[in-house]
Design a protein around this motif. Structure first.
Motif, PDB file in Angstrom:
ATOM      1  N   ALA A 272      -6.049   5.948   4.315  1.00  0.00           N
ATOM      2  CA  ALA A 272      -7.649   5.864   3.762  1.00  0.00           C
ATOM      3  C   ALA A 272      -8.152   4.675   4.544  1.00  0.00           C
ATOM      4  CB  ALA A 272      -7.863   5.737   2.451  1.00  0.00           C
ATOM      5  N   LEU A 273      -7.436   3.737   4.577  1.00  0.00           N
ATOM      6  CA  LEU A 273      -7.930   2.347   5.245  1.00  0.00           C
ATOM      7  C   LEU A 273      -8.070   2.401   6.732  1.00  0.00           C
ATOM      8  CD1 LEU A 273      -5.621  -0.280   3.375  1.00  0.00           C
ATOM      9  CD2 LEU A 273      -8.323   0.072   3.288  1.00  0.00           C
TER      10      LEU A 273
ATOM     11  N   PHE B 164       0.918  -1.276  -0.051  1.00  0.00           N
ATOM     12  CA  PHE B 164      -0.010   0.110   0.050  1.00  0.00           C
ATOM     13  C   PHE B 164       0.831   1.078  -0.045  1.00  0.00           C
ATOM     14  CE2 PHE B 164      -2.606  -3.085   2.319  1.00  0.00           C
ATOM     15  CZ  PHE B 164      -3.730  -3.227   1.551  1.00  0.00           C
ATOM     16  N   THR B 165       0.391   2.405  -0.680  1.00  0.00           N
ATOM     17  CA  THR B 165       1.052   3.554  -0.501  1.00  0.00           C
ATOM     18  C   THR B 165       0.754   4.292   0.773  1.00  0.00           C
ATOM     19  OG1 THR B 165      -0.866   4.698  -1.396  1.00  0.00           O
ATOM     20  CG2 THR B 165       0.868   4.107  -2.978  1.00  0.00           C
TER      21      THR B 165
ATOM     22  N   GLY C  73      -0.485   6.934   1.472  1.00  0.00           N
ATOM     23  CA  GLY C  73      -2.009   7.547   1.382  1.00  0.00           C
ATOM     24  C   GLY C  73      -2.897   6.448   1.248  1.00  0.00           C
ATOM     25  N   GLU C  74      -2.917   5.346   0.780  1.00  0.00           N
ATOM     26  CA  GLU C  74      -3.812   4.378   0.679  1.00  0.00           C
ATOM     27  C   GLU C  74      -3.912   3.905   1.956  1.00  0.00           C
ATOM     28  OE1 GLU C  74      -3.017   2.468  -3.878  1.00  0.00           O
ATOM     29  OE2 GLU C  74      -1.943   1.583  -2.347  1.00  0.00           O
ATOM     30  N   LEU C  75      -2.864   3.475   2.908  1.00  0.00           N
ATOM     31  CA  LEU C  75      -2.898   3.028   4.214  1.00  0.00           C
ATOM     32  C   LEU C  75      -3.677   3.794   5.046  1.00  0.00           C
ATOM     33  CD1 LEU C  75      -2.296   0.946   6.200  1.00  0.00           C
ATOM     34  CD2 LEU C  75      -0.081   2.296   6.490  1.00  0.00           C
TER      35      LEU C  75
END
Length: 234
Positions: A79-80, A72-73, A75-77
């Motif tokens: 968001a999660l 994950f990037t 930013g993705e992390l």
């Protein structure tokens, strides 16, 4: 924790390590006994997972093992993490538990820098539950189960004007609007799609009937209707 979840976490805890991971550390992380860790690792080895090592020494994945990483990037992390926190704060208890379990699995496979990034996220959804909120959370769980199982429901409902009614509905989905949940349904009383707020449902009973999706009355038709003409809250 389910055995399948433990096996998943063991594999991902070993992924990318250069040194052996002690069984005792795995036992502490998974909150199980050493004997359980030994048994789980032996089962994974027997099923073909390339784990090397032994009890009392530690375990590693064999170098070059073809187990694709979960990446994950930052930013993705974030968001999660934020999504998990919102689910824990606003969803039913069942979904909140599942979201937290999913985040634990994700964090287990993260490199240290991203794990630290997840811990330092500054997006919060404070959990506030009084007696009424607990009742709403329990209602959300019941409605969610009915949606998944296609169970016809009988609702005792009070609308925004204080008018009470009993409705027999086909539950199609749950939606969160940032301040309130709604249950999207096909209402047999109105012979049309209708939305009901769970916090206004006085009681919810299963009729004993399981419905089958029909064209024009299913989730696809409901979503089209909501996009083209808002049916309104009862």
């Amino acid at each position: 924790m389910r055995r399948a979840d433990r096996l998943f976490l063991i594999i991902n805890a070993l992924r990318g390590r250069r040194t052996a991971l002690p069984a005792r550390q795995l036992a502490i992380t998974l909150e199980v006994s050493l004997r359980t860790v030994y048994r789980d690792v032996a089962d994974l080895q027997a099923s073909g997972v390339p784990i090397e090592g032994e009890a009392g020494v530690g375990y590693v994945l064999r170098k070059g093992a073809d187990i694709p990483p979960l990446m994950f990037t930052a930013g993705e992390l974030e968001a999660l993490v934020a999504g998990t926190r919102f689910v824990r704060a606003f969803a039913g208890e069942r979904l909140a538990r599942e979201a937290q379990a999913a985040l634990i699995k994700i964090e287990a496979v993260l490199p240290p820098d991203l794990r630290e990034r997840a811990a330092q996220s500054r997006i919060f959804a404070p959990i506030w539950r009084d007696t009424f909120q607990n009742e709403v959370a329990a209602m959300l769980d019941r409605l969610h189960e009915a949606v998944l199982a296609h169970r016809v429901l009988c609702l005792d409902y009070t609308d925004a004007q204080g008018r009470s009614s009993t409705r027999e509905v086909l539950p199609l989905c749950l939606s969160f609007w940032g301040g309130a949940w709604t249950l999207g349904t096909w209402c047999r009383h109105r012979d049309a799609f209708r939305n009901f707020r769970p916090d206004r449902i006085a009681s919810c009973r299963e009729s004993g009937e399981v419905f089958v999706d029909q064209p024009g009355r299913d989730i696809t038709a409901y979503l089209v209707t909501m996009h083209t003409h808002y049916a309104g809250l009862e």
